[in-house]
Scaffold this motif. Structure first.
Motif, mmCIF file in Angstrom:
data_model
loop_
_atom_site.group_PDB
_atom_site.id
_atom_site.type_symbol
_atom_site.label_atom_id
_atom_site.label_comp_id
_atom_site.label_asym_id
_atom_site.label_seq_id
_atom_site.Cartn_x
_atom_site.Cartn_y
_atom_site.Cartn_z
ATOM 1 N N THR A 40 0.292 -44.574 82.506
ATOM 2 C CA THR A 40 0.521 -44.120 83.879
ATOM 3 C C THR A 40 1.995 -44.257 84.221
ATOM 4 O O THR A 40 2.620 -45.268 83.898
ATOM 5 C CB THR A 40 -0.325 -44.942 84.871
ATOM 6 N N THR A 47 1.443 -41.811 91.642
ATOM 7 C CA THR A 47 1.151 -42.266 90.279
ATOM 8 C C THR A 47 0.658 -41.066 89.480
ATOM 9 O O THR A 47 -0.012 -40.178 90.029
ATOM 10 C CB THR A 47 0.077 -43.374 90.246
ATOM 11 N N ASP A 76 -14.157 -45.850 85.389
ATOM 12 C CA ASP A 76 -15.157 -45.253 86.275
ATOM 13 C C ASP A 76 -15.314 -43.788 85.899
ATOM 14 O O ASP A 76 -14.468 -43.213 85.203
ATOM 15 C CB ASP A 76 -14.724 -45.396 87.740
ATOM 16 N N TRP A 78 -15.134 -39.989 86.563
ATOM 17 C CA TRP A 78 -14.360 -39.043 87.386
ATOM 18 C C TRP A 78 -15.257 -37.846 87.689
ATOM 19 O O TRP A 78 -15.539 -37.028 86.819
ATOM 20 C CB TRP A 78 -13.118 -38.615 86.615
ATOM 21 N N VAL A 108 -9.208 -47.368 86.130
ATOM 22 C CA VAL A 108 -9.083 -47.617 87.570
ATOM 23 C C VAL A 108 -8.288 -48.894 87.804
ATOM 24 O O VAL A 108 -8.593 -49.927 87.191
ATOM 25 C CB VAL A 108 -10.494 -47.746 88.222
ATOM 26 N N PRO A 109 -7.248 -48.855 88.639
ATOM 27 C CA PRO A 109 -6.807 -47.733 89.463
ATOM 28 C C PRO A 109 -5.873 -46.766 88.741
ATOM 29 O O PRO A 109 -5.348 -45.846 89.369
ATOM 30 C CB PRO A 109 -6.052 -48.438 90.606
ATOM 31 N N SER A 110 -5.682 -46.949 87.442
ATOM 32 C CA SER A 110 -4.829 -46.050 86.670
ATOM 33 C C SER A 110 -5.283 -46.099 85.217
ATOM 34 O O SER A 110 -6.002 -47.019 84.808
ATOM 35 C CB SER A 110 -3.357 -46.474 86.772
ATOM 36 N N SER A 113 -4.554 -49.262 83.255
ATOM 37 C CA SER A 113 -5.390 -50.442 83.470
ATOM 38 C C SER A 113 -6.212 -50.770 82.231
ATOM 39 O O SER A 113 -6.550 -51.936 81.985
ATOM 40 C CB SER A 113 -6.334 -50.213 84.655
ATOM 41 N N SER A 218 -4.529 -37.289 91.935
ATOM 42 C CA SER A 218 -4.947 -38.122 93.066
ATOM 43 C C SER A 218 -6.438 -37.991 93.363
ATOM 44 O O SER A 218 -6.965 -38.726 94.210
ATOM 45 C CB SER A 218 -4.130 -37.762 94.310
ATOM 46 N N LYS A 220 -8.721 -38.644 91.145
ATOM 47 C CA LYS A 220 -9.409 -39.622 90.302
ATOM 48 C C LYS A 220 -9.746 -40.881 91.114
ATOM 49 O O LYS A 220 -9.022 -41.223 92.059
ATOM 50 C CB LYS A 220 -8.533 -39.995 89.108
ATOM 51 N N GLY A 222 -9.933 -44.441 92.729
ATOM 52 C CA GLY A 222 -9.015 -45.564 92.861
ATOM 53 C C GLY A 222 -7.560 -45.196 92.978
ATOM 54 O O GLY A 222 -6.708 -46.088 93.060
ATOM 55 N N ARG A 223 -7.236 -43.900 93.001
ATOM 56 C CA ARG A 223 -5.828 -43.503 93.068
ATOM 57 C C ARG A 223 -5.299 -43.514 94.497
ATOM 58 O O ARG A 223 -6.077 -43.397 95.451
ATOM 59 C CB ARG A 223 -5.639 -42.086 92.501
#
Length: 328
Positions: A40, A47, A76, A78, A108-110, A113, A218, A220, A222-223
């Motif tokens: 990311t 992001t 997670d 998508w 999540v959040p990227s 992670s 954005s 996805k 948690g973004r």
């Protein structure tokens, strides 16, 4: 038994996790984070998952590997509105859902992670580019600044094939196979906007153009809410333009995106570019296990099988399984 793994992408991390109870493992990664192309890019407002966009799980081993990540919310599903476009015409439209046979996972959040989670219980030396040399005491790891990191019984290279062929000596028994592997490049264009664009999809795959993929990053889970697009060029176009001027590439890709979505992307508040020299490889049908017990060298990576996250996992998993037999 001391084993050094060069590269902390998914294949290297998987190999390390599966060998960690059988040997003393150290990973060396030249980047500032683990995860390889599951990564990311962060800016002040946006992001961008500028590498792998999502992944699926088909094999029982990979599904089992992902269970703790799902349980802890590291990945997670998508639920994107997806379209497939060929020569300007939408040929497929679908909604990715929870009840689908093949969930489309993201970090999540990227995406980064995932690498952070997998590396948390491993000995990973980041920002460390190394070379190796054989000594009477074993394989010596040497940093680019000349620092010696010690001696190891085995070296596993999990970096791209071209880089592995530069790292490993030519007497590695699979050296010729490494030299024959050809990974393809890709450009990632990152666009951030003050306001959302009028698109009726979240992810789109293209053919018949120099753009292969556009996603509303954005969208996805948690973004941040700041609206962002992530664009991938085709591998073919990137291969022809890998050494082109960055601004020229950025301008061309922006023009292609504007033509595809019918909106002025030059109004974006953020425009940046990332060049991947080693982004993808077609499916490989030959030997996918590269272990040399005599020299105590091995190599793994998605390039052994196909340029997908699950194949990176499979490469590291299969290598570790065979290595356990050799070292125990």
């Amino acid at each position: 038994m001391k084993i050094a793994i060069i590269g902390a992408g998914i294949s290297g991390l998987t190999a390390a996790i599966n060998l960690n109870e059988s040997a003393d493992i150290t990973l060396f990664e030249k980047s500032r984070g683990a995860g390889g192309r599951i990564c990311t890019r962060y800016t002040d407002s946006y992001t961008f998952d500028h590498g792998a966009q999502f992944f699926t799980a088909r094999t029982a081993e990979f599904k089992e590997f992902l269970k703790p990540l799902i349980k802890l919310g590291v990945i997670d599903n998508w639920k994107a509105r997806f379209i497939e476009v060929r020569n300007g015409t939408i040929i497929n439209r679908q909604q990715w859902n929870d009840d689908a046979d093949l969930p489309h996972y993201v970090g999540v959040p990227s995406m980064s992670s995932i690498g952070k989670f997998l590396a948390k219980n491993l000995n990973v030396k980041l920002n460390t580019e190394v070379s190796i040399q054989k000594t009477p005491m074993g394989w010596e790891i040497i940093g680019s600044d000349g620092k010696v990191f010690g001696h190891y019984d085995w070296i596993i290279s999990s970096i791209p094939a071209e880089q592995s062929s530069q790292l490993l000596p030519d007497y590695f028994s699979h050296y010729d196979a490494l030299k024959q592997k050809k990974m393809l490049g890709c450009y990632s264009l990152m666009l951030g906007f003050d306001e959302a664009l009028d698109l009726d999809w979240d992810a789109a795959q293209f053919s018949g153009t120099d753009i292969s993929w556009i996603s509303v990053n954005s969208s996805k889970p948690g973004r941040p809410s700041d609206y962002s697009l992530l664009v991938h060029s085709t591998n073919d176009w990137a291969e022809k333009h890998l050494d082109d001027d960055t601004d020229a590439v950025k301008k061309y890709l922006c023009s292609q995106v504007a033509g595809i979505i019918g909106q002025n992307v030059y109004s974006a508040q953020h425009i940046s570019l990332h060049r991947w020299r080693y982004a993808n490889i077609p499916r490989q049908d030959k030997n996918t296990l590269f272990i040399d017990p005599e020299s105590k060298l091995a190599a793994c990576g998605d390039w052994c099988k196909k340029g997908r996250i699950e194949e990176a996992f499979r490469s590291g998993f299969d290598l570790a399984k065979e290595m356990k037999i050799l070292i125990n």
